[in-house]
Design an enzyme around this catalytic site. Structure first.
Site, PDB file in Angstrom:
ATOM      1  N   GLY A 114      15.954 -60.563  29.613  1.00  0.00           N
ATOM      2  CA  GLY A 114      15.842 -60.748  28.183  1.00  0.00           C
ATOM      3  C   GLY A 114      17.123 -61.233  27.558  1.00  0.00           C
ATOM      4  NE  ARG A 121      17.826 -53.037  26.506  1.00  0.00           N
ATOM      5  CZ  ARG A 121      17.175 -51.964  26.081  1.00  0.00           C
ATOM      6  NH1 ARG A 121      17.649 -50.766  26.354  1.00  0.00           N
ATOM      7  NH2 ARG A 121      16.055 -52.072  25.412  1.00  0.00           N
ATOM      8  CB  ILE A 122      18.153 -57.365  33.478  1.00  0.00           C
ATOM      9  CG1 ILE A 122      19.005 -58.594  33.162  1.00  0.00           C
ATOM     10  CG2 ILE A 122      17.213 -57.665  34.651  1.00  0.00           C
ATOM     11  CD1 ILE A 122      19.941 -58.997  34.282  1.00  0.00           C
ATOM     12  CE  LYS A 123      12.739 -53.509  28.450  1.00  0.00           C
ATOM     13  NZ  LYS A 123      11.551 -53.346  27.558  1.00  0.00           N
ATOM     14  CB  ILE A 136       9.653 -68.371  30.279  1.00  0.00           C
ATOM     15  CG1 ILE A 136       9.979 -69.840  30.595  1.00  0.00           C
ATOM     16  CG2 ILE A 136       9.067 -67.695  31.520  1.00  0.00           C
ATOM     17  CD1 ILE A 136       8.766 -70.665  30.998  1.00  0.00           C
ATOM     18  CG  ASP A 137       9.979 -64.422  25.994  1.00  0.00           C
ATOM     19  OD1 ASP A 137       9.793 -65.628  25.786  1.00  0.00           O
ATOM     20  OD2 ASP A 137      10.542 -63.676  25.163  1.00  0.00           O
ATOM     21  CB  THR A 141      16.449 -59.850  20.802  1.00  0.00           C
ATOM     22  OG1 THR A 141      16.991 -59.092  21.893  1.00  0.00           O
ATOM     23  CG2 THR A 141      17.581 -60.473  20.016  1.00  0.00           C
ATOM     24  CB  THR A 168      24.418 -48.144   0.262  1.00  0.00           C
ATOM     25  OG1 THR A 168      24.825 -48.296  -1.101  1.00  0.00           O
ATOM     26  CG2 THR A 168      24.510 -49.503   0.950  1.00  0.00           C
TER      27      THR A 168
END
Length: 244
Positions: free
Chosen positions: A8, A11-13, A95-96, A120, A172
């Site tokens: 991604g 991160r990588i899964k 591609i995802d 993301t 805020t």
């Protein structure tokens, strides 16, 4: 035994499947990829195949290392997919998003499917009951929204996802939480409502890193699976083997 890899933006899964059942799962930062893959390959030295998709940046030496260990299939726009792609610029489609659409097509046949990937970015992808991919939408994810408020203003603080938020922010910080989180929830509910009006028997799949957090707070009936892309890679691998 099959290894699926989802690279991604942040991160990588990784998931290990045996007889189509997930038996292990890993998640790590891109800069720790080589070390982690070495450990995974040591643990699972009997892998038969690796299949992965990438929208992030993975060093070429890491890709070459993976390819030199086991039979590897990298999903590209030239790969065979189980749907007709009607996107007007198919070469720019992530591609995802294509892998998610493939998974929805294969796992949920003869249905109208809306796949929402809350990572993301938040992506919306629609595949109709005739297995035609029509497109969808892309919007900023939760983390990007928090970061943008900090980056493009001089005084708003950088916050992160909070379990505590209300429709009326009385400070805020609470106003930022309300705007970001409720904004995402209203957006998703709005998309689901509009797709449902135009498409009967709509199945909604929610996935991505923020899927679990959002699923608890959405009113719509959804199928939530944070690792749907990895499962989609697994079933797409079977489809590719059968249609080689």
């Amino acid at each position: 035994m099959l290894l699926t890899i989802d690279v991604g933006n942040s991160r990588i899964k990784v998931a290990v499947f045996e007889h189509n059942k997930q038996v292990d799962f890993f998640i790590f930062e891109t800069n720790e990829a080589l070390k982690n893959f070495k450990n995974i390959f040591k643990k699972y030295s009997n892998l038969q195949k690796i299949i992965f998709s990438s929208v992030g940046k993975l060093d070429e030496d890491v890709v070459n290392y993976i390819k030199n260990q086991f039979k590897t299939e990298i999903i590209t726009h030239k790969s065979k997919f189980p749907f007709t792609n009607l996107y007007s610029t198919p070469e720019t489609l992530g591609i995802d998003r294509m892998v998610l659409a493939a998974g929805a097509t294969l796992m949920l046949p003869n249905q109208n499917r809306l796949i929402i990937d809350a990572g993301t970015c938040i992506t919306y992808d629609f595949v109709n009951s005739e297995d035609q991919y029509l497109g969808g939408a892309i919007s900023p994810g939760i983390k990007i929204r928090y970061k943008s408020l900090n980056n493009y203003t001089s005084k708003l603080p950088l916050l992160s996802l909070s379990e505590e938020f209300d429709i009326i922010g009385n400070s805020t910080k609470s106003a930022i939480h309300s705007g970001v989180i409720n904004g995402v929830l209203f957006e998703i509910e709005g998309f689901i409502s509009q797709y449902s009006l135009k498409n009967q028997d709509l199945t909604i799949i929610l996935t991505g890193g923020d899927a679990e957090f959002l699923a608890k707070r959405l009113k719509s009936t959804i199928f939530a699976n944070s690792n749907f892309l990895l499962e989609s890679l697994n079933i797409l691998s079977i489809y590719l083997n059968e249609n080689d």
